[in-house]
Design a protein around this motif. Sequence first.
Motif, PDB file in Angstrom:
ATOM      1  N   UNK A  59      96.132 -70.451  -8.611  1.00 21.50           N
ATOM      2  CA  UNK A  59      96.472 -70.134  -6.316  1.00 21.50           C
ATOM      3  C   UNK A  59      95.679 -69.065  -6.289  1.00 21.50           C
ATOM      4  N   UNK A  60      94.859 -68.177  -6.105  1.00 19.92           N
ATOM      5  CA  UNK A  60      94.740 -67.002  -5.389  1.00 19.92           C
ATOM      6  C   UNK A  60      93.062 -67.969  -5.683  1.00 19.92           C
ATOM      7  N   UNK A  61      92.914 -68.916  -5.872  1.00 20.59           N
ATOM      8  CA  UNK A  61      91.612 -69.471  -5.601  1.00 20.59           C
ATOM      9  C   UNK A  61      91.800 -70.789  -4.771  1.00 20.59           C
ATOM     10  N   UNK A  62      92.777 -70.613  -3.489  1.00 20.04           N
ATOM     11  CA  UNK A  62      93.604 -71.464  -2.804  1.00 20.04           C
ATOM     12  C   UNK A  62      91.824 -72.187  -1.430  1.00 20.04           C
ATOM     13  N   UNK A  63      91.605 -73.270  -1.686  1.00 23.95           N
ATOM     14  CA  UNK A  63      90.661 -73.428  -0.903  1.00 23.95           C
ATOM     15  C   UNK A  63      90.641 -72.425   1.375  1.00 23.95           C
ATOM     16  N   UNK A  64      91.904 -72.271   1.016  1.00 23.85           N
ATOM     17  CA  UNK A  64      92.217 -71.986   2.338  1.00 23.85           C
ATOM     18  C   UNK A  64      91.434 -70.588   2.161  1.00 23.85           C
ATOM     19  N   UNK A  65      91.682 -69.516   1.472  1.00 29.82           N
ATOM     20  CA  UNK A  65      91.320 -68.021   1.516  1.00 29.82           C
ATOM     21  C   UNK A  65      89.864 -67.901   1.842  1.00 29.82           C
ATOM     22  N   UNK A  66      90.246 -66.623   2.171  1.00 28.21           N
ATOM     23  CA  UNK A  66      88.017 -66.544   2.926  1.00 28.21           C
ATOM     24  C   UNK A  66      87.497 -66.405   1.497  1.00 28.21           C
TER      25      UNK A  66
END
Length: 238
Positions: free
Chosen positions: A25-32
């Motif tokens: 989850x900590x590399x979700x596509x919407x993250x900067x």
Amino acid sequence: MASPSLKSPAGPRLVLDVANSSGLDDWAPELQKTKVYERILLDLILGELQAGSRLDEQFLAARYEAGLAGVRDALGRLALEGLVMRRARSGTTVAPLDLVELRQGYEARVLIEPHCAALAARNASKAEAQAMFDIFADGEEAARICDLPALVAMDLRFHAAVARASGNLALARILIPLQHKAARFWVFSFNGASEQELIEEIEEHREVARVIGGGDVEASRQAMLRILDVQPEAQGRA
């Protein structure tokens, strides 16, 4: 599904959709940090960030209009993939193009990727297979104008999609970084490639999506072997 736009930093951005291959989850596509990771990855593959060059975090933050934290996280992930090297006191540099490492990575892909395609034929939904096919919706236009960034992005997205559709996250985590390293060399194959040759390669990828969608396990394995330029019967003799 429309093909994403892709240009280097000043132009429209391609969404590679490969960073979330870890399933975390900590590399979700919407993250900067995910977006920064994918943009640096693309520039590494295209040679915009050249092998051996030093990567200054402030420069990268300005180049990609991102915060330093996102840049550092992205570089950390790229270091784990072996695409950059981080050393105390000497900073971060782009990893060299290592032909021995390329050969070893290719040998690993020949073993893993056809198996992932076969698993995808068992496990992928019709929608997932169609999404793989649709990645190349603008393939002919990209081939016509030899739009290298777009073609690279399509290829990365396709192979990541097949790996994820296998349903085996452990294999996907191994395979996708190998694909990223191979892509740094693959871009050189575009030199002198004709429009027809590029279209034929796109069709080979679409065929993988077709047979995966049809649930044909062995045809999917063999179609992926063809993409890797391995004749299935030759692999059987190895």
